[in-house]
Design a protein around this motif. Sequence first.
Motif, mmCIF file in Angstrom:
data_model
loop_
_atom_site.group_PDB
_atom_site.id
_atom_site.type_symbol
_atom_site.label_atom_id
_atom_site.label_comp_id
_atom_site.label_asym_id
_atom_site.label_seq_id
_atom_site.Cartn_x
_atom_site.Cartn_y
_atom_site.Cartn_z
ATOM 1 N N GLY A 179 0.832 -1.599 -0.409
ATOM 2 C CA GLY A 179 -0.187 0.115 0.201
ATOM 3 C C GLY A 179 0.884 1.259 0.013
ATOM 4 N N THR A 180 0.206 2.300 0.265
ATOM 5 C CA THR A 180 0.966 3.252 0.164
ATOM 6 C C THR A 180 1.136 3.755 1.568
ATOM 7 O OG1 THR A 180 -0.351 4.129 -2.092
ATOM 8 C CG2 THR A 180 0.903 5.553 -1.081
ATOM 9 N N PRO A 181 2.328 4.109 1.919
ATOM 10 C CA PRO A 181 2.493 4.716 2.939
ATOM 11 C C PRO A 181 2.397 6.229 3.579
ATOM 12 C CG PRO A 181 4.261 3.538 2.875
ATOM 13 C CD PRO A 181 3.864 3.965 1.338
ATOM 14 N N ILE A 225 -0.555 2.494 6.486
ATOM 15 C CA ILE A 225 -1.233 2.321 5.487
ATOM 16 C C ILE A 225 -2.567 2.129 5.180
ATOM 17 C CG2 ILE A 225 -1.024 1.212 3.539
ATOM 18 C CD1 ILE A 225 1.499 0.044 3.891
ATOM 19 N N PRO A 231 -4.792 -1.622 3.599
ATOM 20 C CA PRO A 231 -2.951 -2.317 2.493
ATOM 21 C C PRO A 231 -3.861 -3.140 1.852
ATOM 22 C CG PRO A 231 -3.490 -2.234 5.270
ATOM 23 C CD PRO A 231 -4.037 -1.829 5.037
#
Length: 707
Positions: free
Chosen positions: A127-129, A138, A141
């Motif tokens: 995922g995108t932190p 995240i 995720p």
Amino acid sequence: MTPGSSVHDSDYDRVAATPLTCLSGVGDKVAEKLAARGLLTLQDLWFHLPRQYEDRTELVPIRLLRPGLPSQVEGVVEAVERSYRGRPMLKVAIGDDSQATLVLRFFHFRGTQVAQFAVGTRIRAYGTPRAGQIGLEIVHPSYRVLGTGVEPGLSESLDPIYPAIDGVGPAVLRKLIGQALQRLPDGASMELLPADVFAGEPLCARLPSLREALMILHRPPQGSDVPALLAGTHPAQRRLAIEELLAHHLSLRRQRIAMQSHGAPQLRKARLLDALRERLPFALTGAQARVLAEIRDDLAKPVPMLRLVQGDVGSGKTVVAAMAALLAVEEGKQAALMAPTELLAEQHLANLRGWLEPLGVRVVWLAGKVTGKARDAVLADIAGGAAQVVVGTHALMQEGVVFRDLALAIVDEQHRFGVHQRLALRDKGSSGDSVPHQLVMTATPIPRTLAMAAYADLDVSAIDELPPGRTPVQTVVLSAERRPELIERIRAACREGRQAYWVCTLIDDSDEVVAQAAQTTFELLTQQMPELRIALVHGRLKAAEKQKTMAAFKAGEVQLLVATTVIEVGVDVPNASLMIIENAERLGLAQLHQLRGRVGRGSAASSCVLLYQSPLSRMARQRLETMRETNDGFVIAEKDLALRGPGELLGTRQTGLAAFRIADLGRDAALLPTVQRIGEALLRASPDLAERLTLRWIGGAVRYASA
Ligand code: ADP
Ligand code: MG
């Protein structure tokens, strides 16, 4: 260039055309879902490209995660917190060898999910932190729980994310595409473009082959330039975009060539044209004279003309069209002028009658509103030839309209019509192998690069000069709160004997709602300025009523005209010197430019006030700034292209340009000159290749009636 032996090999075509039911997992049901998205054959899947990529080729130590950078991590659950305050929430803290902790946060979850996250469980997540309350987190995720068994390996290539297809899940789709890729023929039999067509083209240096390009895009190897892939500027994407643009270009060129294999009447006598020129109260501008000469050149030839005349609002296209019509009339033939709205068509009618009838030319009118006996009479005139010039709306294309001898079809504001309609009018005049000449006029200039792609089948002329004596329109941009100041401005203009427009626009385009708003504005303005003669036009009024109001405005009896955008095209009242446009931020640049073109048509200094509702988005501010800075339609068109992209500029009905699979005319505009050069070379050297390339990308379905 020497086409390789594979060029005539139908092996590729055979494999490419294999129906998707050949794949395991594709029964009738799935095939139907895929077909609903236009995916019918293996080739369709090869060209169904990812819109996104996820990099799961490596595990990033939690300590090295960076906010905003999508990554894959692996860690052990250290703590779980479930809360119900406000809304349910699940927070799972995982840690790894980098001695750092990451929070996985869920807002939607099931009980079974919670049970998975026992402390000590190993989790792999992607995922995108982003920055959380403590450290990075995240939200939602994608993840999997790793058991004690064999660890799953890492992806070997970036994971492609495909455009979703209703009823076919992403995992299934990926597998199907994987299967389809296994059947990709070898590079040589796929390649339609011999390497030497790219030679000497700097933008084509070091491009992958078609097969390589497809493989890179579907399965980008580790270490690929992801930002370039995401931006659509990767060499693999450029390779495909060039090929697709080329196919479209070639298709248009082919239609043009087909078209020029027909004959057309030669129109050469210019006695009437000269007579009109003598009688005009003005001299043609240099640009008008030049474009007229180009048209006369075309019309004198025994092949059909297909010419687009671009000219800014007020540049004087109509008189040039009238002169062209006279060339047809003088040979004993007919000309037709079709406009997209009744208002505009009526204006053309008035102009053409004013210019042509004194020369003894019969101009008739045909619109949807002409019915019954009147219509019968007009149709008889058109069929019998008594009608020498026919002006009208879409009604001209209807069944039952039969010309005796149509030699020239003129279409105004072509962007308002589909290409089909233009061709339908042309077909009215086809007889034997002869087709009428076509003249297309537009006041929506199209940037040069785009014109090359959209109009490869047309010759383009530009009337790039305004008649003398016009003072450029001053444009001001004002917040709607300053609306009261405008009352004084309108009064002042009217005191000087000038006239003004007040244009109402709304985000809701339904005629009814806009008409209502215009009605309200009309009432309000009438109250505030009882001494002025104010009138209202909108799309819901009867044609006769609209016409009457417009005539009154033109005659100066009405001082302030409250209107919807029905007045956008063509309305010509030189004494009007002030225009106010409400909610200007909601209109596109091209439309604003069209509207503004209604003023500044006389010699008086004119102004245009663009009213906006605050707050303005950055984009809207930029658009209004552009309007303030320039009056040049070509500059505005370039800006519009940059700000909005070509789809909106041309409209989806135009030439099918919106139907590109990979190319994006905004992003790839710089490729077009290259494409044009390659295209010409290919047509000369290997027309058969050109044909196959067009088939591959556009298919057998010719997009418009065979030219
Ligand atoms: P558009 O190109 O927007 O269709 P029109 O054909 O409506 O422009 O012309 C705008 C106005 O300019 C008309 O009133 C027309 O009669 C006038 N006009 C056209 N050519 C000239 C010229 N060479 N000199 C002066 N006025 C002209
Ligand atoms: Mg016009």
